[in-house]
Write a protein that holds these residues in place. Structure first.
Motif, PDB file in Angstrom:
ATOM      1  N   ASP A 302      -5.902  -4.472   2.536  1.00 50.60           N
ATOM      2  CA  ASP A 302      -4.636  -4.529   1.815  1.00 50.60           C
ATOM      3  C   ASP A 302      -3.882  -3.222   2.071  1.00 50.60           C
ATOM      4  O   ASP A 302      -4.324  -2.161   1.633  1.00 50.60           O
ATOM      5  N   PRO A 303      -2.752  -3.269   2.789  1.00 52.34           N
ATOM      6  CA  PRO A 303      -1.997  -2.043   3.069  1.00 52.34           C
ATOM      7  C   PRO A 303      -1.636  -1.257   1.814  1.00 52.34           C
ATOM      8  O   PRO A 303      -1.621  -0.022   1.833  1.00 52.34           O
ATOM      9  N   GLU A 304      -1.372  -1.966   0.729  1.00 49.98           N
ATOM     10  CA  GLU A 304      -1.028  -1.284  -0.520  1.00 49.98           C
ATOM     11  C   GLU A 304      -2.214  -0.478  -1.044  1.00 49.98           C
ATOM     12  O   GLU A 304      -2.051   0.637  -1.556  1.00 49.98           O
ATOM     13  N   ALA A 305      -3.425  -1.034  -0.915  1.00 47.70           N
ATOM     14  CA  ALA A 305      -4.627  -0.321  -1.362  1.00 47.70           C
ATOM     15  C   ALA A 305      -4.851   0.928  -0.512  1.00 47.70           C
ATOM     16  O   ALA A 305      -5.269   1.977  -1.023  1.00 47.70           O
ATOM     17  N   VAL A 306      -4.579   0.827   0.789  1.00 49.35           N
ATOM     18  CA  VAL A 306      -4.710   1.986   1.674  1.00 49.35           C
ATOM     19  C   VAL A 306      -3.683   3.049   1.289  1.00 49.35           C
ATOM     20  O   VAL A 306      -3.990   4.247   1.248  1.00 49.35           O
ATOM     21  N   GLN A 307      -2.461   2.618   0.978  1.00 52.08           N
ATOM     22  CA  GLN A 307      -1.427   3.566   0.564  1.00 52.08           C
ATOM     23  C   GLN A 307      -1.812   4.270  -0.728  1.00 52.08           C
ATOM     24  O   GLN A 307      -1.591   5.485  -0.882  1.00 52.08           O
ATOM     25  N   GLN A 308      -2.409   3.537  -1.657  1.00 50.34           N
ATOM     26  CA  GLN A 308      -2.856   4.144  -2.910  1.00 50.34           C
ATOM     27  C   GLN A 308      -3.892   5.237  -2.650  1.00 50.34           C
ATOM     28  O   GLN A 308      -3.861   6.296  -3.278  1.00 50.34           O
ATOM     29  N   ALA A 309      -4.790   4.969  -1.709  1.00 52.72           N
ATOM     30  CA  ALA A 309      -5.815   5.964  -1.372  1.00 52.72           C
ATOM     31  C   ALA A 309      -5.187   7.196  -0.727  1.00 52.72           C
ATOM     32  O   ALA A 309      -5.576   8.334  -1.032  1.00 52.72           O
ATOM     33  N   ILE A 310      -4.233   6.990   0.162  1.00 55.99           N
ATOM     34  CA  ILE A 310      -3.543   8.110   0.813  1.00 55.99           C
ATOM     35  C   ILE A 310      -2.821   8.962  -0.232  1.00 55.99           C
ATOM     36  O   ILE A 310      -2.921  10.198  -0.233  1.00 55.99           O
ATOM     37  N   ASP A 311      -2.100   8.302  -1.113  1.00 53.58           N
ATOM     38  CA  ASP A 311      -1.345   9.022  -2.146  1.00 53.58           C
ATOM     39  C   ASP A 311      -2.280   9.800  -3.071  1.00 53.58           C
ATOM     40  O   ASP A 311      -1.983  10.942  -3.466  1.00 53.58           O
ATOM     41  N   TYR A 312      -3.421   9.190  -3.404  1.00 46.85           N
ATOM     42  CA  TYR A 312      -4.356   9.864  -4.307  1.00 46.85           C
ATOM     43  C   TYR A 312      -5.044  11.029  -3.602  1.00 46.85           C
ATOM     44  O   TYR A 312      -5.284  12.079  -4.219  1.00 46.85           O
ATOM     45  N   ALA A 313      -5.342  10.865  -2.323  1.00 40.38           N
ATOM     46  CA  ALA A 313      -5.941  11.963  -1.559  1.00 40.38           C
ATOM     47  C   ALA A 313      -5.018  13.176  -1.557  1.00 40.38           C
ATOM     48  O   ALA A 313      -5.472  14.324  -1.654  1.00 40.38           O
ATOM     49  N   ALA A 314      -3.708  12.929  -1.444  1.00 40.78           N
ATOM     50  CA  ALA A 314      -2.742  14.031  -1.493  1.00 40.78           C
ATOM     51  C   ALA A 314      -2.666  14.621  -2.902  1.00 40.78           C
ATOM     52  O   ALA A 314      -2.584  15.846  -3.082  1.00 40.78           O
ATOM     53  N   ARG A 315      -2.726  13.768  -3.882  1.00 42.36           N
ATOM     54  CA  ARG A 315      -2.609  14.209  -5.275  1.00 42.36           C
ATOM     55  C   ARG A 315      -3.737  15.149  -5.683  1.00 42.36           C
ATOM     56  O   ARG A 315      -3.515  16.134  -6.411  1.00 42.36           O
ATOM     57  N   ILE A 316      -4.955  14.867  -5.207  1.00 38.67           N
ATOM     58  CA  ILE A 316      -6.097  15.706  -5.604  1.00 38.67           C
ATOM     59  C   ILE A 316      -6.384  16.810  -4.588  1.00 38.67           C
ATOM     60  O   ILE A 316      -7.380  17.526  -4.704  1.00 38.67           O
ATOM     61  N   GLY A 317      -5.511  16.936  -3.586  1.00 39.31           N
ATOM     62  CA  GLY A 317      -5.618  18.058  -2.658  1.00 39.31           C
ATOM     63  C   GLY A 317      -6.497  17.847  -1.447  1.00 39.31           C
ATOM     64  O   GLY A 317      -6.785  18.813  -0.717  1.00 39.31           O
ATOM     65  N   ASN A 318      -6.927  16.618  -1.183  1.00 39.66           N
ATOM     66  CA  ASN A 318      -7.733  16.360   0.024  1.00 39.66           C
ATOM     67  C   ASN A 318      -6.899  16.516   1.292  1.00 39.66           C
ATOM     68  O   ASN A 318      -7.393  16.963   2.326  1.00 39.66           O
ATOM     69  N   ILE A 319      -5.645  16.094   1.229  1.00 37.37           N
ATOM     70  CA  ILE A 319      -4.714  16.247   2.341  1.00 37.37           C
ATOM     71  C   ILE A 319      -3.453  16.929   1.807  1.00 37.37           C
ATOM     72  O   ILE A 319      -3.182  16.916   0.604  1.00 37.37           O
ATOM     73  N   ALA A 325       1.123   4.379   5.077  1.00 38.97           N
ATOM     74  CA  ALA A 325      -0.123   3.740   5.520  1.00 38.97           C
ATOM     75  C   ALA A 325       0.036   3.094   6.890  1.00 38.97           C
ATOM     76  O   ALA A 325      -0.934   3.005   7.657  1.00 38.97           O
ATOM     77  N   GLU A 326       1.253   2.661   7.213  1.00 39.57           N
ATOM     78  CA  GLU A 326       1.496   1.994   8.500  1.00 39.57           C
ATOM     79  C   GLU A 326       1.123   2.877   9.685  1.00 39.57           C
ATOM     80  O   GLU A 326       0.838   2.375  10.774  1.00 39.57           O
ATOM     81  N   GLU A 327       1.103   4.198   9.480  1.00 38.13           N
ATOM     82  CA  GLU A 327       0.764   5.108  10.577  1.00 38.13           C
ATOM     83  C   GLU A 327      -0.671   4.925  11.056  1.00 38.13           C
ATOM     84  O   GLU A 327      -0.984   5.209  12.214  1.00 38.13           O
ATOM     85  N   ILE A 328      -1.555   4.485  10.160  1.00 39.28           N
ATOM     86  CA  ILE A 328      -2.966   4.353  10.556  1.00 39.28           C
ATOM     87  C   ILE A 328      -3.457   2.905  10.488  1.00 39.28           C
ATOM     88  O   ILE A 328      -4.663   2.663  10.593  1.00 39.28           O
ATOM     89  N   LEU A 329      -2.553   1.959  10.319  1.00 42.84           N
ATOM     90  CA  LEU A 329      -2.953   0.552  10.246  1.00 42.84           C
ATOM     91  C   LEU A 329      -2.509  -0.213  11.487  1.00 42.84           C
ATOM     92  O   LEU A 329      -1.370  -0.080  11.933  1.00 42.84           O
ATOM     93  N   ASP A 330      -3.406  -0.999  12.031  1.00 39.96           N
ATOM     94  CA  ASP A 330      -3.080  -1.947  13.097  1.00 39.96           C
ATOM     95  C   ASP A 330      -3.930  -3.185  12.831  1.00 39.96           C
ATOM     96  O   ASP A 330      -5.071  -3.285  13.269  1.00 39.96           O
TER      97      ASP A 330
END
Length: 336
Positions: A302-319, A325-330
């Protein structure tokens, strides 16, 4: 009269030979695979043990096992890996922090993480706030570490819990829990289920903390995708085959995967973690329970689920910052 020259006759003979021998006409595509040494990568372990790769025209030159997703993420940045079965968060880190050009082409499961506790010391989630409680978790950037933040936010726990958490890979966490060095551990499957089998209690799961959480994914490098799109389509097809096998034949799948996850004779990176795994025995019963009750086995993403993970990774300082998400989805090969 039509004259057939030797050159024409040779070409006709070669054409007939390859048409009648398609396996010879289409040489195997060479590929370097890497996996996390847990049942999150069950599809890959099944395909390897059952000879599906060769059957489908893929020559696996390397099948490297990594003790953690973060170790696999680091290995991706060094090159030599064409495709990997790994947790979503480490894949995001590899792309955003190490500049690894990769694409997520399929999923393998949802969820697959849990907090296990010593039931004699911890009865409720609120008990974790006690200063005397010793909590363990895998390192920052891993899914269990992200879920630890979710736990603190969801239940309004003291944030000091995160700072005093002891960081270890899952095998060491299980051993530390068993020896009483820690009272609770946030781990990836199959380790929480192994802990349950040893008498510990799974206090909260990923499904409860993060509905629809994407667990692990199949990633390929951009270079391999561009050079061998047909091989990537084959990998996705084998992933779907593995997911179906797990769902339709859970007992048989569990037996095969358990056999693949027992350490004897296997090289696991980083090598210093191999000794921790040597003392652990993975049983078919544990794997069946882990894959059947703690994960939802699905190849969909689910692209939305991947986007949620990306956003949360940024929020907690992982990235450093979120990205689309489209940048890493094919997901072109995920057709029914």
């Amino acid at each position: 009269m039509i004259k057939i020259t030797g050159q024409i006759l040779l070409m006709a003979t070669v054409s007939f030979f390859f048409c009648c021998h398609p396996a010879i006409a289409a040489p195997l595509v060479k590929i370097g695979l890497a996996v996390e040494f847990v049942d999150h990568a069950a599809c890959a372990h099944l395909a390897r043990s059952q000879g599906w790769y060769e059957e489908a025209g893929l020559q696996v030159n390397a099948f490297d096992n990594y003790a953690t997703g973060m170790a696999l993420s680091a290995a991706l940045s060094r090159g030599g890996i064409d495709a990997a079965y790994m947790c979503l968060f480490p894949a995001i880190n590899a792309y955003a922090n190490a500049g690894v050009k990769l694409k997520i082409v399929a999923g393998t499961h949802l969820y697959g993480y849990g907090l296990v506790v010593n039931p004699e010391k911890i009865k409720t989630i609120e008990d974790l706030s006690g200063s005397e409680v010793k909590l363990g978790c895998s390192r920052e950037g891993s899914p269990p570490a992200a879920l630890l933040y979710k736990l603190v936010e969801t239940y309004g726990l003291d944030t000091s819990i995160v700072n005093r958490t002891r960081r270890m890979p899952p095998a060491k966490l299980l051993l530390a829990l068993s020896s009483g060095q820690i009272d609770a551990a946030f781990m990836c499957e199959q380790f929480p289920t192994m802990a349950e089998a040893a008498g510990f209690r799974q206090l909260v799961t990923a499904k409860e903390l993060w509905p629809e959480m994407q667990g692990s994914v199949l990633i390929v490098t951009d270079a391999f995708l561009q050079a061998h799109p047909e091989a990537v389509e084959t990998l996705v097809s084998l992933t779907k085959r593995g997911v179906s096998f797990i769902n339709e034949h859970p007992a048989e799948a569990a037996k095969i995967v358990a056999g693949e996850l027992n350490v004897a004779g296997k090289e696991i990176f980083p090598l210093k973690l191999s000794s921790s795994l040597q003392s652990l025995t993975v049983t078919p019963e544990v794997i069946r329970s882990s894959m059947g009750t703690r994960m939802v086995n699905t190849f969909r993403v689910d692209p939305e689920a991947v986007q949620q993970a990306i956003d949360y990774a940024a929020r907690i300082g992982n990235i450093k910052q979120p990205f689309p998400a489209e940048e890493i989805l094919d997901l072109r090969y995920l057709h029914e």
